[in-house]
Write a protein that holds these residues in place. Structure first.
Motif, mmCIF file in Angstrom:
data_model
loop_
_atom_site.group_PDB
_atom_site.id
_atom_site.type_symbol
_atom_site.label_atom_id
_atom_site.label_comp_id
_atom_site.label_asym_id
_atom_site.label_seq_id
_atom_site.Cartn_x
_atom_site.Cartn_y
_atom_site.Cartn_z
ATOM 1 N N GLU A 48 23.077 -69.380 28.922
ATOM 2 C CA GLU A 48 24.319 -70.146 29.062
ATOM 3 C C GLU A 48 24.672 -70.366 30.535
ATOM 4 O O GLU A 48 25.054 -71.465 30.931
ATOM 5 C CB GLU A 48 25.455 -69.415 28.350
ATOM 6 N N ILE A 49 24.526 -69.338 31.348
ATOM 7 C CA ILE A 49 24.821 -69.448 32.780
ATOM 8 C C ILE A 49 23.876 -70.444 33.443
ATOM 9 O O ILE A 49 24.307 -71.284 34.239
ATOM 10 C CB ILE A 49 24.743 -68.066 33.462
ATOM 11 N N ARG A 50 22.605 -70.387 33.110
ATOM 12 C CA ARG A 50 21.637 -71.329 33.693
ATOM 13 C C ARG A 50 21.948 -72.760 33.288
ATOM 14 O O ARG A 50 21.847 -73.678 34.098
ATOM 15 C CB ARG A 50 20.222 -70.959 33.278
ATOM 16 N N ALA A 51 22.359 -72.958 32.051
ATOM 17 C CA ALA A 51 22.715 -74.302 31.587
ATOM 18 C C ALA A 51 23.932 -74.810 32.347
ATOM 19 O O ALA A 51 23.986 -75.979 32.752
ATOM 20 C CB ALA A 51 22.972 -74.297 30.079
ATOM 21 N N GLU A 52 24.893 -73.951 32.568
ATOM 22 C CA GLU A 52 26.105 -74.330 33.317
ATOM 23 C C GLU A 52 25.746 -74.668 34.762
ATOM 24 O O GLU A 52 26.227 -75.661 35.305
ATOM 25 C CB GLU A 52 27.135 -73.203 33.264
ATOM 26 N N HIS A 53 24.889 -73.873 35.374
ATOM 27 C CA HIS A 53 24.459 -74.159 36.750
ATOM 28 C C HIS A 53 23.756 -75.512 36.820
ATOM 29 O O HIS A 53 23.972 -76.275 37.765
ATOM 30 C CB HIS A 53 23.528 -73.067 37.260
ATOM 31 N N ARG A 54 22.940 -75.800 35.845
ATOM 32 C CA ARG A 54 22.223 -77.083 35.799
ATOM 33 C C ARG A 54 23.223 -78.238 35.692
ATOM 34 O O ARG A 54 23.098 -79.249 36.380
ATOM 35 C CB ARG A 54 21.233 -77.090 34.640
ATOM 36 N N ARG A 55 24.233 -78.094 34.852
ATOM 37 C CA ARG A 55 25.255 -79.126 34.695
ATOM 38 C C ARG A 55 25.997 -79.372 36.005
ATOM 39 O O ARG A 55 26.260 -80.507 36.384
ATOM 40 C CB ARG A 55 26.261 -78.741 33.607
ATOM 41 N N VAL A 56 26.335 -78.288 36.708
ATOM 42 C CA VAL A 56 27.055 -78.420 37.980
ATOM 43 C C VAL A 56 26.154 -79.089 39.017
ATOM 44 O O VAL A 56 26.599 -79.988 39.739
ATOM 45 C CB VAL A 56 27.561 -77.049 38.477
ATOM 46 N N ARG A 57 24.888 -78.691 39.084
ATOM 47 C CA ARG A 57 23.965 -79.325 40.041
ATOM 48 C C ARG A 57 23.823 -80.816 39.759
ATOM 49 O O ARG A 57 23.812 -81.632 40.679
ATOM 50 C CB ARG A 57 22.593 -78.652 40.004
ATOM 51 N N GLN A 58 23.710 -81.172 38.493
ATOM 52 C CA GLN A 58 23.602 -82.592 38.131
ATOM 53 C C GLN A 58 24.863 -83.346 38.511
ATOM 54 O O GLN A 58 24.793 -84.464 39.026
ATOM 55 C CB GLN A 58 23.317 -82.745 36.636
ATOM 56 N N ALA A 59 26.012 -82.754 38.274
ATOM 57 C CA ALA A 59 27.275 -83.400 38.641
ATOM 58 C C ALA A 59 27.388 -83.528 40.161
ATOM 59 O O ALA A 59 27.829 -84.565 40.670
ATOM 60 C CB ALA A 59 28.457 -82.610 38.079
ATOM 61 N N MET A 60 26.973 -82.502 40.884
ATOM 62 C CA MET A 60 27.003 -82.551 42.352
ATOM 63 C C MET A 60 26.087 -83.660 42.878
ATOM 64 O O MET A 60 26.414 -84.321 43.863
ATOM 65 C CB MET A 60 26.565 -81.204 42.946
ATOM 66 N N ALA A 61 24.974 -83.868 42.216
ATOM 67 C CA ALA A 61 24.035 -84.915 42.643
ATOM 68 C C ALA A 61 24.658 -86.299 42.516
ATOM 69 O O ALA A 61 24.247 -87.238 43.208
ATOM 70 C CB ALA A 61 22.747 -84.834 41.829
ATOM 71 N N GLY A 62 25.656 -86.436 41.660
ATOM 72 C CA GLY A 62 26.321 -87.716 41.477
ATOM 73 C C GLY A 62 27.384 -88.023 42.524
ATOM 74 O O GLY A 62 27.918 -89.128 42.562
ATOM 75 N N LEU A 63 27.695 -87.049 43.376
ATOM 76 C CA LEU A 63 28.675 -87.268 44.434
ATOM 77 C C LEU A 63 28.034 -88.036 45.587
ATOM 78 O O LEU A 63 26.821 -87.999 45.773
ATOM 79 C CB LEU A 63 29.181 -85.928 44.979
ATOM 80 N N SER A 64 28.878 -88.696 46.374
ATOM 81 C CA SER A 64 28.359 -89.326 47.590
ATOM 82 C C SER A 64 27.934 -88.222 48.550
ATOM 83 O O SER A 64 28.386 -87.070 48.433
ATOM 84 C CB SER A 64 29.413 -90.222 48.234
ATOM 85 N N ARG A 65 27.116 -88.568 49.514
ATOM 86 C CA ARG A 65 26.637 -87.580 50.484
ATOM 87 C C ARG A 65 27.824 -86.936 51.216
ATOM 88 O O ARG A 65 27.879 -85.717 51.382
ATOM 89 C CB ARG A 65 25.683 -88.222 51.490
ATOM 90 N N VAL A 66 28.805 -87.751 51.640
ATOM 91 C CA VAL A 66 29.926 -87.208 52.408
ATOM 92 C C VAL A 66 30.838 -86.328 51.545
ATOM 93 O O VAL A 66 31.366 -85.326 52.021
ATOM 94 C CB VAL A 66 30.728 -88.322 53.127
ATOM 95 N N GLN A 67 30.994 -86.687 50.273
ATOM 96 C CA GLN A 67 31.788 -85.845 49.368
ATOM 97 C C GLN A 67 31.095 -84.510 49.148
ATOM 98 O O GLN A 67 31.722 -83.451 49.218
ATOM 99 C CB GLN A 67 31.993 -86.533 48.024
ATOM 100 N N ARG A 68 29.790 -84.567 48.878
ATOM 101 C CA ARG A 68 29.028 -83.342 48.615
ATOM 102 C C ARG A 68 29.052 -82.430 49.844
ATOM 103 O O ARG A 68 29.285 -81.222 49.736
ATOM 104 C CB ARG A 68 27.596 -83.687 48.216
ATOM 105 N N GLU A 69 28.846 -83.010 51.013
ATOM 106 C CA GLU A 69 28.832 -82.234 52.255
ATOM 107 C C GLU A 69 30.188 -81.549 52.475
ATOM 108 O O GLU A 69 30.243 -80.360 52.783
ATOM 109 C CB GLU A 69 28.517 -83.175 53.421
ATOM 110 N N SER A 70 31.273 -82.278 52.297
ATOM 111 C CA SER A 70 32.615 -81.714 52.487
ATOM 112 C C SER A 70 32.894 -80.608 51.481
ATOM 113 O O SER A 70 33.418 -79.543 51.830
ATOM 114 C CB SER A 70 33.667 -82.820 52.358
#
Length: 80
Positions: free
Chosen positions: A14-36
């Motif tokens: 469950e934790i690994r699945a949640e981490h994967r979801r967060v990483r995928q969502a983070m990948a959808g952010l703009s570079r400047v949003q993700r960096e900040s």
């Protein structure tokens, strides 16, 4: 004991699945949003420190972080 092992495995999955979801969502952010966002939450910097580090106005740093959090919240709620 067997039930406890099963619970541990299920929790790890469950934790690994949640981490994967967060990483995928983070990948959808703009570079400047993700960096900040990474500087603020993973780096532990204040909004002022993020602004200084990125050499941007404080309001811009706050906006990027707020917009990134809003986007993540929306993306992660959709997956539920």
């Amino acid at each position: 004991r067997h039930e406890r092992d099963h619970d541990s495995v299920a929790e790890v999955v469950e934790i690994r699945a949640e981490h994967r979801r967060v990483r995928q969502a983070m990948a959808g952010l703009s570079r400047v949003q993700r960096e900040s966002l990474e500087l603020a939450f993973l780096g532990g910097l204040t909004h002022t420190e993020v602004a200084e580090r990125l050499d941007i106005p404080l309001g811009t740093a706050k906006t990027r972080i707020r917009d990134a959090l809003r986007t993540l919240r929306t993306e992660l709620e959709v997956d539920l």
